[in-house]
Design a protein around this motif. Structure first.
Motif: not given
Ligand SMILES: NC(=O)c1ccc[n+]([C@@H]2O[C@H](COP(=O)([O-])OP(=O)(O)OC[C@H]3O[C@@H](n4cnc5c(N)ncnc54)[C@H](OP(=O)(O)O)[C@@H]3O)[C@@H](O)[C@H]2O)c1
Length: 296
Positions: A286, A209, A162, A118, A13, A288, A206-207
């Motif tokens: 990254h 992306l 993927r 995710g 965010a 975490g 929640i998103a």
């Protein structure tokens, strides 16, 4: 509560906010930073459950990329025994987002199967041990062998999102269908999520992306009697955030202090290198949580 910030947690965010796509709420600041750990410098009137010099973590609506910040007392909690200040800075968003989504909205039950997208994200790496603690069975999507391996280590069955045979791979792990999907991808994945869910299952977004404009066959929503919900933690009223923290800590504190639930930390950057830290998240290098170090 006035907090001398030690570490601020990075959240996707923050990237959206800096890019101008996620304006801070009116009562909040332009300075990014939704979560911190640090030491209490001063208390507001009537705050009796915390004390000066206490190490704490806190959820913010903004302003965490700073030496000092002010947090509401009800969303500030002591650093769990056995946690470092670094680990504590990774707690607020992951703990409360997952609690709101999986428990408050999703009513996850022991024995249920939950598909998380995710899986190697800050949110995902916390959701996996949390679901294990709630005796649910996590299946986690992740985009590289290394990211899938961390999901497996944390206790989830990993699936490569993927893969051309994504739905078959999920169905192989959950032949009866999953009870709940915690989704941050959106886009074409929504149709896959509806395929993966059992009759009466829940999809919690929640998103988005991979896109929020959808071109899909929504027929399964009706035929499978699905529940599709959306949520943002940041837009919840303060009273709700306080209740979430209280409920989550009451249920999960023993698991936090025993180390059964522990945030996965990626890199720690000095505050001055926030832009570099954002670039690492943007490039999805990254696993975490990425942290910013502010002070000792
Ligand atoms: N609604 C809420 O209240 C709430 C609260 C907290 C977080 N969130 C959202 O939840 C998501 C996770 O947050 P986070 O801070 O943990 O972020 P993060 O660590 O950056 O995680 C993003 C995850 O999404 C995956 N991904 C797949 N397609 C992507 C794409 N096109 N672009 C970027 N990532 C993609 C990545 O997987 P691979 O690396 O395997 O590709 C990665 O695991 C973010 O979207 C965040 O905004 C929502």
């Amino acid at each position: 509560v006035l907090i001398r910030v030690a570490y601020a947690g990075l959240n996707r965010a923050d990237l959206f906010q800096v890019a101008g796509h996620y304006p801070a709420p009116k009562e909040s600041q332009m300075v990014p930073g939704l979560e911190v750990s640090g030491t209490i410098e001063a208390l507001g009137e009537g705050v009796t459950h915390l004390h000066v010099n206490q190490p704490v973590f806190a959820l913010l609506t903004g302003g965490g990329y700073a030496e000092y910040c002010i947090a509401a007392a009800g969303v500030t909690a002591p650093v769990p025994d056995g946690y470092s200040l670094q680990e504590a800075a990774a707690l607020p968003e992951a703990l409360l987002t997952n609690w709101l989504a999986l428990v408050h909205l999703g009513h996850v039950q022991p024995g249920q199967t939950v598909l998380i997208t995710g899986g190697s994200s800050g949110i995902g790496t916390f959701a996996i041990p949390m679901l294990r603690e709630l005796n649910a069975r996590p299946i986690a999507l992740a985009g590289s062998p290394e990211k899938q391996e961390i999901c497996r280590t944390l206790g989830a069955e990993p699936v490569d999102y993927r893969s051309a045979s994504l739905i078959e791979d999920i169905q192989q792990s959950a032949p009866q269908g999953v009870d709940l999907v915690l989704d941050m991808l959106g886009g074409p994945f929504i149709e896959t999520a509806m395929q993966a869910l059992r009759q009466g299952g829940k999809l919690i977004s929640i998103a988005f992306l991979q896109g929020s404009r959808l071109d899909m066959n929504a027929g399964r929503l009706l035929m499978k009697n699905l529940h599709w919900m959306g949520m943002t933690l940041r837009s919840q009223p303060l009273e709700m955030k306080c209740r979430l923290l209280e409920d989550a800590c009451a249920r999960l504190w023993p698991a936090l202090t025993a180390g059964r639930i522990r945030p996965v930390l990626d890199e720690v950057f000095p505050l001055e290198m926030a832009e570099k830290a954002h670039a690492r998240m943007q490039q999805r290098l990254h696993i975490g949580k990425i942290l910013l170090e502010v002070g000792p």
